[in-house]
Design a protein around this motif. Structure first.
Motif, PDB file in Angstrom:
ATOM      1  N   VAL A   1      55.613  33.085   6.191  1.00  0.00           N
ATOM      2  CA  VAL A   1      54.290  32.563   6.567  1.00  0.00           C
ATOM      3  C   VAL A   1      53.891  32.167   5.027  1.00  0.00           C
ATOM      4  N   SER A   2      52.666  31.364   5.320  1.00  0.00           N
ATOM      5  CA  SER A   2      52.124  31.139   4.031  1.00  0.00           C
ATOM      6  C   SER A   2      51.537  32.158   3.326  1.00  0.00           C
ATOM      7  N   PRO A   3      51.823  32.216   1.987  1.00  0.00           N
ATOM      8  CA  PRO A   3      51.365  33.153   1.142  1.00  0.00           C
ATOM      9  C   PRO A   3      49.861  32.840   0.507  1.00  0.00           C
ATOM     10  N   VAL A   4      49.551  31.563   0.751  1.00  0.00           N
ATOM     11  CA  VAL A   4      48.415  30.967   0.011  1.00  0.00           C
ATOM     12  C   VAL A   4      47.745  30.069   1.017  1.00  0.00           C
ATOM     13  N   ASP A   5      46.511  29.644   0.808  1.00  0.00           N
ATOM     14  CA  ASP A   5      45.649  28.494   1.344  1.00  0.00           C
ATOM     15  C   ASP A   5      46.132  27.436   0.595  1.00  0.00           C
ATOM     16  N   GLY A   6      46.745  26.248   0.975  1.00  0.00           N
ATOM     17  CA  GLY A   6      46.985  25.072   0.121  1.00  0.00           C
ATOM     18  C   GLY A   6      47.599  24.076   0.953  1.00  0.00           C
ATOM     19  N   THR A   7      48.417  23.003   0.357  1.00  0.00           N
ATOM     20  CA  THR A   7      49.285  22.093   0.861  1.00  0.00           C
ATOM     21  C   THR A   7      50.736  22.292   0.642  1.00  0.00           C
ATOM     22  N   ILE A   8      51.514  21.938   1.913  1.00  0.00           N
ATOM     23  CA  ILE A   8      52.898  21.603   1.506  1.00  0.00           C
ATOM     24  C   ILE A   8      53.217  20.679   0.621  1.00  0.00           C
ATOM     25  N   THR A   9      53.780  20.563  -0.539  1.00  0.00           N
ATOM     26  CA  THR A   9      54.360  19.674  -1.106  1.00  0.00           C
ATOM     27  C   THR A   9      55.827  19.131  -0.916  1.00  0.00           C
ATOM     28  N   VAL A  10      56.490  20.197  -0.704  1.00  0.00           N
ATOM     29  CA  VAL A  10      58.035  19.919  -0.415  1.00  0.00           C
ATOM     30  C   VAL A  10      58.590  20.449   0.886  1.00  0.00           C
ATOM     31  N   ALA A  11      58.995  20.007   1.922  1.00  0.00           N
ATOM     32  CA  ALA A  11      59.406  20.413   3.034  1.00  0.00           C
ATOM     33  C   ALA A  11      60.967  19.966   3.198  1.00  0.00           C
ATOM     34  N   PHE A  12      61.942  20.616   2.688  1.00  0.00           N
ATOM     35  CA  PHE A  12      63.127  20.358   2.622  1.00  0.00           C
ATOM     36  C   PHE A  12      63.840  20.010   3.904  1.00  0.00           C
ATOM     37  N   LYS A  13      64.469  18.841   3.968  1.00  0.00           N
ATOM     38  CA  LYS A  13      65.092  18.553   5.442  1.00  0.00           C
ATOM     39  C   LYS A  13      66.066  19.594   6.001  1.00  0.00           C
ATOM     40  N   THR A  14      66.578  20.394   4.869  1.00  0.00           N
ATOM     41  CA  THR A  14      67.496  21.580   5.316  1.00  0.00           C
ATOM     42  C   THR A  14      66.996  22.893   5.620  1.00  0.00           C
ATOM     43  N   LYS A  15      65.582  22.529   5.671  1.00  0.00           N
ATOM     44  CA  LYS A  15      64.540  23.809   5.869  1.00  0.00           C
ATOM     45  C   LYS A  15      64.586  25.173   5.347  1.00  0.00           C
ATOM     46  N   HIS A  16      65.563  25.205   4.238  1.00  0.00           N
ATOM     47  CA  HIS A  16      65.777  26.514   3.671  1.00  0.00           C
ATOM     48  C   HIS A  16      64.767  26.979   2.447  1.00  0.00           C
ATOM     49  N   ALA A  17      63.865  25.769   2.044  1.00  0.00           N
ATOM     50  CA  ALA A  17      63.155  26.104   0.990  1.00  0.00           C
ATOM     51  C   ALA A  17      61.994  25.308   1.032  1.00  0.00           C
ATOM     52  N   ILE A  18      60.790  25.920   0.649  1.00  0.00           N
ATOM     53  CA  ILE A  18      59.308  25.082   0.848  1.00  0.00           C
ATOM     54  C   ILE A  18      58.629  25.303  -0.458  1.00  0.00           C
ATOM     55  N   GLY A  19      58.033  24.119  -0.817  1.00  0.00           N
ATOM     56  CA  GLY A  19      57.382  23.738  -1.889  1.00  0.00           C
ATOM     57  C   GLY A  19      55.698  23.818  -1.442  1.00  0.00           C
ATOM     58  N   ILE A  20      54.676  24.827  -2.118  1.00  0.00           N
ATOM     59  CA  ILE A  20      53.438  24.728  -1.857  1.00  0.00           C
ATOM     60  C   ILE A  20      52.532  24.804  -3.125  1.00  0.00           C
ATOM     61  N   ALA A  21      51.526  23.861  -3.040  1.00  0.00           N
ATOM     62  CA  ALA A  21      50.571  23.717  -3.903  1.00  0.00           C
ATOM     63  C   ALA A  21      49.208  24.577  -3.486  1.00  0.00           C
TER      64      ALA A  21
END
Length: 623
Positions: free
Chosen positions: A513-533
């Motif tokens: 789940v999201s740890p913050v209010d923010g924006t998804i900066t990277v959504a890997f097509k392999t779905k294993h990793a997420i970048g959030i600002a």
């Protein structure tokens, strides 16, 4: 630029020397073949002094440096074993090899990129000699001409040998055996038999003799097979004799096989390719030129342009000239024109300096600084350059311009387009001039969103994420589970904190789940990793499991895409813990603050068992 420091930083942030399968460079880029692209830190790499941008394309991890790439490449060789000849490029070890198209592009670029610099230099010299001969400044009987012609033509004459070296390096074959096989193809007695059209046999098998100087395809096919045959031999031959017995077998088998099978197949294939290209230009040289002039830089962005390199070289070998290379020159000068208009129009001092230097670099055939630093970043100038390139390419195609050698189209390489009697050369000059002018005029008229001139942020000050000021912030726990220090994670990419400080979680529930209010900066097509600002300035990477990129999205369900706005507690990704473990992967999940350098304190929780609503990290920014 401190080349030594740049090289060491690049090695560090591509995941270390152990993550590198192979490295080559072209005119502006370091082209890494990595075992696992996820271990590379793109953000850190782009912050390295001298790095323009980083992109994944054609199965490679490409770091755009610009004109200083040879010095950085050399420094990498001095401070690592990455460039050792015995360091093979086994594609089977590459977790990011991608689809068949990406693999083909990767192979082509690895084979041709290492010697394109000397190719361009020899091509310019060859073009200058053509001009001198056409203008009667020199004749082919003059000693000066004979010596310089040998200097310019030797690379093309012995091209199979150069290609043998790079192909063997790419496929992990013995380079010196490959040279011996290629040398046999251009051996004087073999050439004499081919030129005299003599009939010969090998053990009673008829051999169709052909001339292999300047050829491309036969030696590539031969050395690829040689590399696999060599591995097979080494597997069964005892180590006490394999050092000489394996090369003996390879020479006995591969030289005849190349002359009997691969040579005729390769040359016939090369002629067919050349015929297809020629048919396209014969159908409509104006249309063919327009398409190449307008779209070539788009091919460059995706790394697909490498697919044209062997075609261009093959055309020159088969017909003595190529029509593809001149049309691509229009796109190069179009990018220069668009960058020049940005230089004239921008009010941002740093961006003016960047666009000015990119213009000069593009005029000499290197467009990456203009594309990634200026036109593509501003969007409208890139579109204007495509329009200008289309018009200029049409003029060049209609004028029947040919390239008689290869090299990046630019001011210095114009001589390679000067053929017998200067045919098509005027069209080339007019075409590139028109490309430059149209692109510049359109860019200047339609304008662009000028970056804010903020000395603290430079040309990227208009970037929304970079404009966010960091403040005190709490990062909530994204996965129910048990906490552990990041330094105890098995993967040194995370435990070394090279990617940033943070904490790791052993999940007991299969969702993020999201740890913050923010924006998804990277959504890997392999779905294993997420970048959030986060809205408060933190940049967060959540990496579910170790090496789970290899699952290619299997056992993961993503609920997000890049650019999505998120709130604390929003479900981002679900994953099947049991099936991931059964597949042989750890599910330890690092949660990392990738912009850790902006904080004076990053304090992990001291709680062991964590629920989704618990505080995970407390951040205090630097003053």
């Amino acid at each position: 630029m401190d080349f030594e420091k740049t090289a060491k930083d690049i090695i560090k942030y591509v995941g270390g020397e152990s993550n590198v399968i192979s490295l080559v460079h072209c005119a502006t880029r370091l082209r890494f073949n990595l075992k696992n692209n996820a271990k590379a830190n793109k953000e850190k790499l782009e912050d390295v002094d001298g790095v323009i941008t980083v992109q994944e394309s054609g199965g490679q991890y490409q770091i755009v440096i610009g004109n200083n790439v040879p010095e950085v490449y050399r420094a990498i060789g001095e401070h690592s074993n990455i460039l050792d000849d015995n360091k093979t490029s086994n594609q089977g070890n590459n977790e990011n090899s991608g689809n068949i198209v990406s693999r083909i592009i990767d192979v082509i670029s690895s084979i041709f990129a290492p010697f394109l610099g000397v190719f361009a230099g020899a091509g310019i010299l060859k073009g200058l000699l053509m001009i001198a001969d056409n203008l009667n400044w020199l004749t082919d009987e003059d000693g000066t001409y004979i010596i310089l012609n040998a200097a310019s033509d030797s690379l093309f004459y012995f091209l199979p040998i150069l290609i043998a070296v790079t192909t063997a390096r790419k496929f992990g074959g013995n380079i010196y055996t490959a040279i011996a096989i290629a040398g046999a193809l251009v051996y004087p007695s073999i050439i004499d038999v081919a030129e005299q059209d003599m009939s010969i046999t090998f053990l009673g098998i008829p051999v169709v003799m052909m001339t292999y100087t300047s050829t491309v395809i036969p030696i590539i096919l031969s050395i690829i097979l040689m590399s696999y045959l060599e591995k097979l031999c080494n597997r069964f031959i005892h180590q006490s004799v394999k050092n000489f017995l394996t090369p003996l077998i390879l020479l006995i088998v591969m030289v005849p096989a190349t002359l009997i099978i691969f040579g005729p197949i390769g040359i016939t294939l090369g002629i067919k390719i050349a015929d297809i290209v020629l048919a396209g230009f014969n159908f409509s040289p104006l249309l063919a030129g327009a398409i190449l002039g307008g779209l070539y830089q788009i091919l460059v962005i995706f790394g697909i342009h490498w697919g044209l390199s062997p075609v261009i070289i093959n055309n020159i070998s088969v017909y003595g000239g190529d029509g593809i290379k001149p049309a691509t020159g229009a796109s190069v000068f179009a990018q220069a024109g668009a960058a020049f208009a940005v230089f004239l129009k921008t009010k941002n001092k740093k961006f003016k300096a960047l666009s000015g230097s990119a213009t000069i670099t593009a005029l000499f055939g290197i467009t990456e600084p203009a594309i990634y630093g200026v036109t593509l970043r501003l969007k409208k100038p890139f579109i204007a350059a495509c329009i200008g390139g289309t018009v200029g390419g049409a003029i060049i195609g209609y004028g029947g311009t040919l390239a008689f050698s290869t090299g990046a189209p630019g001011i210095l390489t114009l001589p390679i387009f000067y053929g017998p009697g200067g045919q098509g050369f005027l069209a080339m000059v007019i075409g590139i001039a028109v490309s430059f002018i149209i692109s510049a005029v359109i860019t200047y008229i339609i304008g662009f969103e000028d970056p804010v001139d903020d000395p603290a942020k430079g040309p990227d000050a208009g970037n929304e994420n970079e404009a966010i000021e960091t403040v005190d912030e709490q990062i909530m726990n994204p996965i129910e589970g048990t906490s552990k220090p990041l330094t105890e994670v098995a993967d040194p990419t995370f435990s070394s904190e090279a990617m940033g400080q943070g904490i790791a979680i052993e999940p007991t529930a299969g969702r993020v789940v999201s740890p913050v209010d923010g924006t998804i900066t990277v959504a890997f097509k392999t779905k294993h990793a997420i970048g959030i600002a986060s809205d408060k300035g933190a940049e967060i990477l959540i990496h579910v499991g170790m090496d789970t990129v290899q699952l290619d999205g299997k056992h993961f369900i993503s609920h997000i895409k890049e650019g999505d706005k998120i709130k604390v507690g929003d479900v981002l990704v679900e994953f099947d813990m049991d099936k991931i473990k059964e597949a042989g992967y750890e599910i330890t999940t690092p949660v990392i603050i990738t912009n850790s350098n902006q904080y004076s304190v990053i304090e992990p929780t001291n709680r062991k068992n964590l629920k989704e609503s618990d505080t995970l990290l407390t951040l205090v920014p630097k003053e």
